[in-house]
Design a protein around this motif. Sequence first.
Motif, PDB file in Angstrom:
ATOM      1  N   PHE A  22       0.842  -1.207   0.000  1.00 52.75           N
ATOM      2  CA  PHE A  22       0.000   0.000   0.000  1.00 52.75           C
ATOM      3  C   PHE A  22       0.871   1.250   0.000  1.00 52.75           C
ATOM      4  CE2 PHE A  22      -2.296   3.438   1.998  1.00 52.75           C
ATOM      5  CZ  PHE A  22      -3.552   3.373   1.400  1.00 52.75           C
ATOM      6  N   PHE A  23       1.880   1.273   0.844  1.00 54.23           N
ATOM      7  CA  PHE A  23       2.785   2.417   0.920  1.00 54.23           C
ATOM      8  C   PHE A  23       3.511   2.625  -0.418  1.00 54.23           C
ATOM      9  CE2 PHE A  23       7.028   4.134   1.659  1.00 54.23           C
ATOM     10  CZ  PHE A  23       6.740   5.305   2.354  1.00 54.23           C
ATOM     11  N   GLY A  24       3.999   1.526  -1.011  1.00 53.31           N
ATOM     12  CA  GLY A  24       4.699   1.629  -2.282  1.00 53.31           C
ATOM     13  C   GLY A  24       3.809   2.132  -3.400  1.00 53.31           C
ATOM     14  N   GLY A  25       2.552   1.660  -3.410  1.00 52.70           N
ATOM     15  CA  GLY A  25       1.631   2.107  -4.444  1.00 52.70           C
ATOM     16  C   GLY A  25       1.212   3.546  -4.274  1.00 52.70           C
ATOM     17  N   ARG A  26       1.022   3.977  -3.040  1.00 53.98           N
ATOM     18  CA  ARG A  26       0.530   5.333  -2.784  1.00 53.98           C
ATOM     19  C   ARG A  26       1.626   6.389  -2.897  1.00 53.98           C
ATOM     20  NH1 ARG A  26      -3.964   7.291  -0.108  1.00 53.98           N
ATOM     21  NH2 ARG A  26      -4.951   5.491  -1.129  1.00 53.98           N
ATOM     22  N   TYR A  27       2.847   6.052  -2.428  1.00 58.97           N
ATOM     23  CA  TYR A  27       3.884   7.079  -2.322  1.00 58.97           C
ATOM     24  C   TYR A  27       5.097   6.844  -3.221  1.00 58.97           C
ATOM     25  CZ  TYR A  27       1.143   8.208   1.799  1.00 58.97           C
ATOM     26  OH  TYR A  27       0.114   8.535   2.633  1.00 58.97           O
ATOM     27  N   LEU A  28       5.316   5.614  -3.673  1.00 60.97           N
ATOM     28  CA  LEU A  28       6.490   5.315  -4.497  1.00 60.97           C
ATOM     29  C   LEU A  28       6.121   4.979  -5.934  1.00 60.97           C
ATOM     30  CD1 LEU A  28       8.515   3.135  -1.944  1.00 60.97           C
ATOM     31  CD2 LEU A  28       8.694   5.602  -2.365  1.00 60.97           C
ATOM     32  N   ARG A  29       4.859   5.099  -6.264  1.00 64.55           N
ATOM     33  CA  ARG A  29       4.356   4.890  -7.627  1.00 64.55           C
ATOM     34  C   ARG A  29       4.594   3.470  -8.132  1.00 64.55           C
ATOM     35  NH1 ARG A  29       6.043  10.567 -10.713  1.00 64.55           N
ATOM     36  NH2 ARG A  29       4.927  11.965  -9.271  1.00 64.55           N
ATOM     37  N   PHE A  30       4.478   2.479  -7.275  1.00 64.95           N
ATOM     38  CA  PHE A  30       4.511   1.097  -7.744  1.00 64.95           C
ATOM     39  C   PHE A  30       3.343   0.892  -8.711  1.00 64.95           C
ATOM     40  CE2 PHE A  30       6.762  -1.123  -3.934  1.00 64.95           C
ATOM     41  CZ  PHE A  30       7.862  -0.304  -4.145  1.00 64.95           C
ATOM     42  N   GLU A  31       3.597   0.197  -9.802  1.00 62.92           N
ATOM     43  CA  GLU A  31       2.561  -0.069 -10.795  1.00 62.92           C
ATOM     44  C   GLU A  31       1.924  -1.420 -10.539  1.00 62.92           C
ATOM     45  OE1 GLU A  31       1.294   1.839 -13.051  1.00 62.92           O
ATOM     46  OE2 GLU A  31       2.619   3.524 -12.624  1.00 62.92           O
ATOM     47  N   ARG A  32       0.616  -1.400 -10.329  1.00 54.13           N
ATOM     48  CA  ARG A  32      -0.123  -2.630 -10.046  1.00 54.13           C
ATOM     49  C   ARG A  32      -0.004  -3.637 -11.182  1.00 54.13           C
ATOM     50  NH1 ARG A  32      -6.277  -1.471  -9.785  1.00 54.13           N
ATOM     51  NH2 ARG A  32      -5.839  -1.195 -11.990  1.00 54.13           N
ATOM     52  N   ASP A  33      -0.198  -3.166 -12.426  1.00 52.12           N
ATOM     53  CA  ASP A  33      -0.165  -4.083 -13.560  1.00 52.12           C
ATOM     54  C   ASP A  33       1.208  -4.707 -13.740  1.00 52.12           C
ATOM     55  OD1 ASP A  33      -2.778  -3.440 -13.943  1.00 52.12           O
ATOM     56  OD2 ASP A  33      -2.439  -2.146 -15.689  1.00 52.12           O
ATOM     57  N   THR A  34       2.254  -3.933 -13.483  1.00 55.59           N
ATOM     58  CA  THR A  34       3.609  -4.464 -13.611  1.00 55.59           C
ATOM     59  C   THR A  34       3.852  -5.581 -12.599  1.00 55.59           C
ATOM     60  OG1 THR A  34       4.453  -2.336 -14.396  1.00 55.59           O
ATOM     61  CG2 THR A  34       6.064  -3.894 -13.519  1.00 55.59           C
ATOM     62  N   LEU A  35       3.460  -5.336 -11.349  1.00 54.80           N
ATOM     63  CA  LEU A  35       3.621  -6.364 -10.325  1.00 54.80           C
ATOM     64  C   LEU A  35       2.783  -7.598 -10.654  1.00 54.80           C
ATOM     65  CD1 LEU A  35       3.579  -4.287  -7.004  1.00 54.80           C
ATOM     66  CD2 LEU A  35       5.549  -5.320  -8.144  1.00 54.80           C
ATOM     67  N   ALA A  36       1.558  -7.381 -11.138  1.00 56.02           N
ATOM     68  CA  ALA A  36       0.677  -8.498 -11.476  1.00 56.02           C
ATOM     69  C   ALA A  36       1.276  -9.357 -12.585  1.00 56.02           C
ATOM     70  CB  ALA A  36      -0.704  -7.981 -11.887  1.00 56.02           C
ATOM     71  N   ASN A  37       1.767  -8.704 -13.641  1.00 52.69           N
ATOM     72  CA  ASN A  37       2.371  -9.457 -14.743  1.00 52.69           C
ATOM     73  C   ASN A  37       3.659 -10.143 -14.309  1.00 52.69           C
ATOM     74  OD1 ASN A  37       0.401  -8.805 -16.656  1.00 52.69           O
ATOM     75  ND2 ASN A  37       1.394  -6.875 -17.178  1.00 52.69           N
ATOM     76  N   LEU A  38       4.431  -9.497 -13.447  1.00 50.33           N
ATOM     77  CA  LEU A  38       5.656 -10.110 -12.934  1.00 50.33           C
ATOM     78  C   LEU A  38       5.332 -11.370 -12.135  1.00 50.33           C
ATOM     79  CD1 LEU A  38       8.719 -10.001 -12.489  1.00 50.33           C
ATOM     80  CD2 LEU A  38       8.303  -8.501 -10.541  1.00 50.33           C
ATOM     81  N   ALA A  39       4.283 -11.296 -11.316  1.00 45.07           N
ATOM     82  CA  ALA A  39       3.902 -12.453 -10.511  1.00 45.07           C
ATOM     83  C   ALA A  39       3.369 -13.587 -11.375  1.00 45.07           C
ATOM     84  CB  ALA A  39       2.866 -12.046  -9.469  1.00 45.07           C
ATOM     85  N   ILE A  40       2.459 -13.258 -12.300  1.00 49.83           N
ATOM     86  CA  ILE A  40       1.752 -14.283 -13.070  1.00 49.83           C
ATOM     87  C   ILE A  40       2.622 -14.905 -14.145  1.00 49.83           C
ATOM     88  CG2 ILE A  40      -0.154 -14.663 -14.692  1.00 49.83           C
ATOM     89  CD1 ILE A  40      -1.760 -12.611 -13.101  1.00 49.83           C
TER      90      ILE A  40
END
Length: 310
Positions: A22-40
């Motif tokens: 949550f902190f990374g997404g809100r303040y460090l601009r982590f990209e949800r889609d990038t993490l999702a594709n990396l995981a899957i």
Amino acid sequence: MDIALLLLKNLLPLYVIIALGFFGGRYLRFERDTLANLAIFICVPIVVFGYVAQLEFKAAYALLPVLVFIIATIVALSFYKLGQHIFKDNRANLMAMCASMGNTGYFGLPIIFLLFEPKWVAVYMFILLGYLIFEATIGYYLAVRGNFSVRESVIKVLRYPSIYAIAAGLVANAMHVKLPELYLTYWGYFKGAYVILGMMIIGVALSRINKLVFGARFLTLTFAGKFLVLPLLMAGLVALDSAYFHLFGPEVHLLLVIVSIVPPAANIAAFAAQLDLKPEKAATTVLMGTIFALFYIPAIFMIFQLKPDF
């Protein structure tokens, strides 16, 4: 009570990882889609191949992945049909996924590591194979079917890499291929990444919304499927085996119980993010299920006096 408290203590770090996401997404601009594709598309296939390739097959365990696949499919299709009558949109797809797909990896594995000897971890992975196949076929199909035609959904399922990782692992296992030490070293790294990414995806998905999307009816039905219907079906399977068939011992029975009471899979948030299947509602449902499981799982162990005393 001791086991319940130990479980509670060891589950807490998973919630810290969600908070970091949550902190990374809100303040460090982590990209949800990038993490999702990396995981899957990267982490999951590597992890799945390693587990399947190293499974110690025994004839008595051959039914386990089939049985859990059947139970998960029954729950998924039942709640999909129910959702179609109630919601009449792709919330039916999401509800079916949340009710049937359990967090058997990110949540289940830490519990198994905590309570069981290493030899039973291998058996758990054999059980998990049924869920991996279910997730790679029925579960992923339900996700993509929420926004695509049947043909498009089938094509996307065939592009899901875990299917081929499972097949490759089975071939390597059947041929008794010994995985090199270098692979096993990095496989260990990917296992850790698999757990961390899966939990962080929930946090990152939540950081992208201004408010939680609950939906009391949706959440109630999802919880009824995941925390009531699915465990009851698994308990019925265990009861039948104990009374009549005697195929498995108490160790496997407890493994089956544990695999049925974990919260909704974190991969649901990844699928929803990747396919735009109401990602906010998916993330909210996974989060609420994960929070509920923090107390639900220890309570189940305490109420039914479950313990690995073997």
